[in-house]
Design a protein around this motif. Structure first.
Motif: not given
Ligand code: C2E
Ligand code: MG
Ligand code: MG
Ligand code: MG
Length: 278
Positions: A63-82
């Motif tokens: 999970r990404w503990n985003h300062s403003k958006r809170g806990l972000v789920a992996p499907n929302d950022f892993i594709p971009l990390l890839e």
């Protein structure tokens, strides 16, 4: 045509074309910062062994503990990390953190479950995966039997020969390998037999129809029988009801994972989540 308006041509189409790219660029630099600021966290979802009732495994979920958006789920950022290659660094962090966390559990409770870590396609095909895993095990001193890696069917069949050598090297380390979301890809059964694999995770799309859907029932039963013939363990994902759990038990499934037992939780909540028995 665009040449005719020379240096100004970009003005014509750039804004529309770049809106998405700009958003991605902004997100990419946010992800860079997230890594520096240690905003990534791991949650753990228990996996129960149906024969013993024990929590014998946990899956690490990023999970990404985003300062403003809170806990972000992996499907929302892993594709971009890839896409950006950042997954190499983040993936290695996940591996190391998961191993360290299990050692912390061991220190607290005297024992710890096996931890299962999801790999991205890029990590699996990097060619030096086994070396990286070996280094993490050496540094953290987690016994190799306590680490499992999850890959998908697609990753396996992209390049069968290099998959075989990577899997062989992992097996030599003593690490187990699970096929995640099994049944949703195109892995031929022949591959399963010829590769050093240990666990099949039946995708939750087949579990969700249990016990009523006769097709799902047939699919789960067949996968379980096949897996056992090939000496593989079976884990059912996405178990949400008692009826599903009892059906899976009757079908001979080895382990279950899903909201019915527990959602993924932070490490410090795992102690109470893992007290659960089935
Ligand atoms: P996955 O590996 O198949 O993980 C299972 C997903 O199903 C998790 O979603 C989990 O929270 C969710 N889930 C578990 N039990 C239930 C249930 O009973 N019902 C329903 N509806 N869902 C359930 P999550 O955490 O959002 O992760 C999504 C995917 O992101 C994962 O699917 C995995 O492919 C990927 N992922 C997560 N962490 C990592 C990571 O560290 N590295 C890489 N490369 N991928 C990761
Ligand atoms: Mg997984
Ligand atoms: Mg899965
Ligand atoms: Mg899945």
């Amino acid at each position: 045509q665009s040449k005719a308006i020379g240096g100004h041509s970009f003005r014509f189409y750039a804004p529309a074309m770049n809106e998405r790219q700009q958003r991605l660029l902004a997100l990419e630099s946010e992800l860079h910062r997230a890594l520096e600021r240690r905003e990534f966290v791991l949650h753990y979802q228990p996996q129960a062994n149906l024969a013993t009732g024990e929590i014998s495994g946990v899956e690490a979920l990023l999970r990404w503990n985003h300062s403003k958006r809170g806990l972000v789920a992996p499907n929302d950022f892993i594709p971009l990390l890839e896409e950006t290659g950042l997954i190499d660094e983040v993936g290695l962090w996940v591996l190391r953190q998961a191993c360290q966390d299990m050692l912390q559990l061991k220190a607290e409770y005297g024992h710890a479950p096996r931890v299962s870590v999801n790999l991205s396609a890029r990590q699996f095909s990097s060619g030096c995966l086994a070396e990286k895993v070996a280094a993490v095990l050496r540094d953290t001193r987690l016994p190799a039997e306590q680490l499992e890696l999850e890959i998908t069917e697609q990753m396996l069949i992209n390049d069968l020969e290099s998959s075989r050598s990577t899997l062989g090297a992992l097996r030599d380390l003593g690490v187990t390998v699970a096929i995640d979301d099994f049944g949703t890809g195109y892995c031929s059964l022949a591959y399963l037999k010829r590769l050093p694999l240990h666990v099949l995770k039946i995708d939750r799309t087949f579990v969700s129809g249990l016990p009523g859907d006769l097709n799902d029932l047939a699919i789960v039963e067949a996968i379980t029988l096949l897996a056992h013939k090939l000496d593989l363990q079976v884990i059912a994902e996405g178990v949400e009801t008692a009826a599903q759990l009892e059906t899976l038990r009757a079908l001979g499934c080895d382990m279950v994972q899903g909201y019915y037992l527990s959602k993924p939780v932070p490490l410090d909540k795992l102690g109470s989540a893992a007290a659960l028995t089935v």
